[in-house]
Design a protein around this motif. Structure first.
Motif, mmCIF file in Angstrom:
data_model
loop_
_atom_site.group_PDB
_atom_site.id
_atom_site.type_symbol
_atom_site.label_atom_id
_atom_site.label_comp_id
_atom_site.label_asym_id
_atom_site.label_seq_id
_atom_site.Cartn_x
_atom_site.Cartn_y
_atom_site.Cartn_z
ATOM 1 N N UNK A 1 101.400 -23.035 53.071
ATOM 2 C CA UNK A 1 101.874 -22.028 52.721
ATOM 3 C C UNK A 1 102.407 -20.436 52.943
ATOM 4 N N UNK A 2 102.189 -20.286 54.133
ATOM 5 C CA UNK A 2 102.842 -19.438 55.273
ATOM 6 C C UNK A 2 103.556 -19.958 56.586
ATOM 7 N N UNK A 3 104.267 -21.249 56.010
ATOM 8 C CA UNK A 3 105.060 -22.220 57.667
ATOM 9 C C UNK A 3 105.952 -21.950 56.917
ATOM 10 N N UNK A 4 107.327 -21.231 56.802
ATOM 11 C CA UNK A 4 108.055 -21.109 58.377
ATOM 12 C C UNK A 4 107.319 -19.622 58.773
ATOM 13 N N UNK B 1 105.227 -17.765 59.441
ATOM 14 C CA UNK B 1 104.549 -17.642 60.664
ATOM 15 C C UNK B 1 104.743 -19.488 61.190
ATOM 16 N N UNK B 2 104.332 -19.886 63.025
ATOM 17 C CA UNK B 2 105.256 -20.241 63.646
ATOM 18 C C UNK B 2 104.134 -21.630 63.715
ATOM 19 N N UNK B 3 104.517 -22.415 64.252
ATOM 20 C CA UNK B 3 103.270 -23.752 64.001
ATOM 21 C C UNK B 3 102.379 -23.339 65.710
ATOM 22 N N UNK B 4 103.176 -22.922 66.125
ATOM 23 C CA UNK B 4 102.015 -22.079 67.345
ATOM 24 C C UNK B 4 101.368 -20.765 66.826
ATOM 25 N N UNK B 5 101.697 -20.268 66.005
ATOM 26 C CA UNK B 5 100.272 -19.704 64.969
ATOM 27 C C UNK B 5 99.670 -20.474 64.418
ATOM 28 N N UNK B 6 100.089 -21.606 63.568
ATOM 29 C CA UNK B 6 98.578 -22.162 62.948
ATOM 30 C C UNK B 6 98.126 -22.889 63.604
ATOM 31 N N UNK B 7 98.495 -23.714 64.999
ATOM 32 C CA UNK B 7 98.151 -24.750 66.192
ATOM 33 C C UNK B 7 96.803 -23.756 66.664
ATOM 34 N N UNK B 8 97.013 -22.452 67.016
ATOM 35 C CA UNK B 8 96.242 -21.147 67.643
ATOM 36 C C UNK B 8 94.935 -21.182 66.767
ATOM 37 N N UNK C 1 92.833 -25.371 57.935
ATOM 38 C CA UNK C 1 93.000 -24.909 58.185
ATOM 39 C C UNK C 1 94.873 -24.946 58.292
ATOM 40 N N UNK C 2 94.865 -25.629 59.548
ATOM 41 C CA UNK C 2 96.443 -25.792 59.792
ATOM 42 C C UNK C 2 96.896 -26.273 58.298
#
Length: 180
Positions: free
Chosen positions: A101-104, A106-113, A94-95
Motif C-alpha cells: 500500500x505505501x511502498x515506495x 516509504x522505504x524498505x527500511x521503514x517497513x522493516x523497522x 504489517x510488512x
C-alpha cells in the motif's frame, strides 16, 4: 512445459529461502538473548522479507510458518511457537500491508523497522496474556527500541541484497509470479 519449469524454480527458490531462514534462526538461537529475556536480532526475517518482495505475502507467510515450527522443534522449545509464530505472522502482515500500500512512498527500511517493532510488541502481548502478567507491558519501550535496531539491520541487508544482486537473478526466480 514452460510454466512447470518456472514453477519448479519458484519452489526451489522458496525452499532455499526457507532453509536459510531456518539455519539463521538456529544459529542465532545459540547465542544468549540481547539485553532482555528472549530478545534476538531476528536475522532469519531477512529471508521471509525477501520472499515478500520477490513473490507475495502468501509465500512469505509459508516461510514464517515453517521456520517457526521447525525452529521450535530443533531448539527443543515448542512453547516458543506461540511467541515466534504470532510475532512472525503479525510482523509479516504489517510488512505486507506496508509494501503493497505505501511502498515506495516509504522505504524498505521503514517497513522493516515497523514490522520488527510490531513483532516485539506482539510477543510481549502474547506473553502477558499467557502468563497473566500485565506488568510486562512496561518493557514495551525497550523491546520497541530493540525492534528499531533489528529492523534497521534486516532492512539494511534487504536493501543491500536487492541493490547488489542483478535484477535478472530475481526476475528468473519470480517469473512464475508474473505469469500467474
Amino acid at each position: 512445459m514452460k510454466n512447470g519449469k518456472y514453477a519448479a524454480k519458484k519452489i526451489a527458490t522458496l525452499a532455499i529461502l526457507t532453509a536459510l531462514s531456518l539455519i539463521t534462526f538456529i544459529i542465532e538461537n545459540q547465542f544468549p538473548p540481547l539485553f532482555f529475556p528472549g530478545a534476538r536480532m531476528g536475522l532469519a526475517n531477512i529471508f521471509s522479507f525477501a520472499a515478500l518482495i520477490m513473490f507475495s505475502p502468501a509465500e512469505a507467510f509459508v516461510i514464517v510458518a515453517i521456520r517457526t515450527g521447525l525452529g521450535a522443534v530443533f531448539a527443543g522449545n515448542l512453547s516458543a511457537v506461540m511467541y515466534s509464530f504470532t510475532g512472525g505472522v503479525v510482523s509479516m502482515a504489517v510488512s505486507s500491508v506496508l509494501m503493497y500500500t505505501l511502498y515506495p512512498r516509504i522505504s524498505v527500511m521503514a517497513v522493516s523497522i515497523t514490522a520488527a517493532a510490531a513483532h516485539n510488541i506482539t510477543q510481549i502481548c502474547v506473553f502477558a496474556l499467557v502468563t497473566n502478567t500485565a506488568n510486562m507491558f512496561v518493557n514495551i519501550p525497550y523491546y520497541v527500541l530493540l525492534g528499531v535496531v533489528s529492523g534497521a539491520i534486516v532492512g539494511g541487508v534487504i536493501m543491500l541484497v536487492f541493490k547488489k544482486i542483478p535484477a535478472s537473478v530475481f526476475e528468473k526466480a519470480v517469473y512464475s509470479r508474473k505469469k500467474t
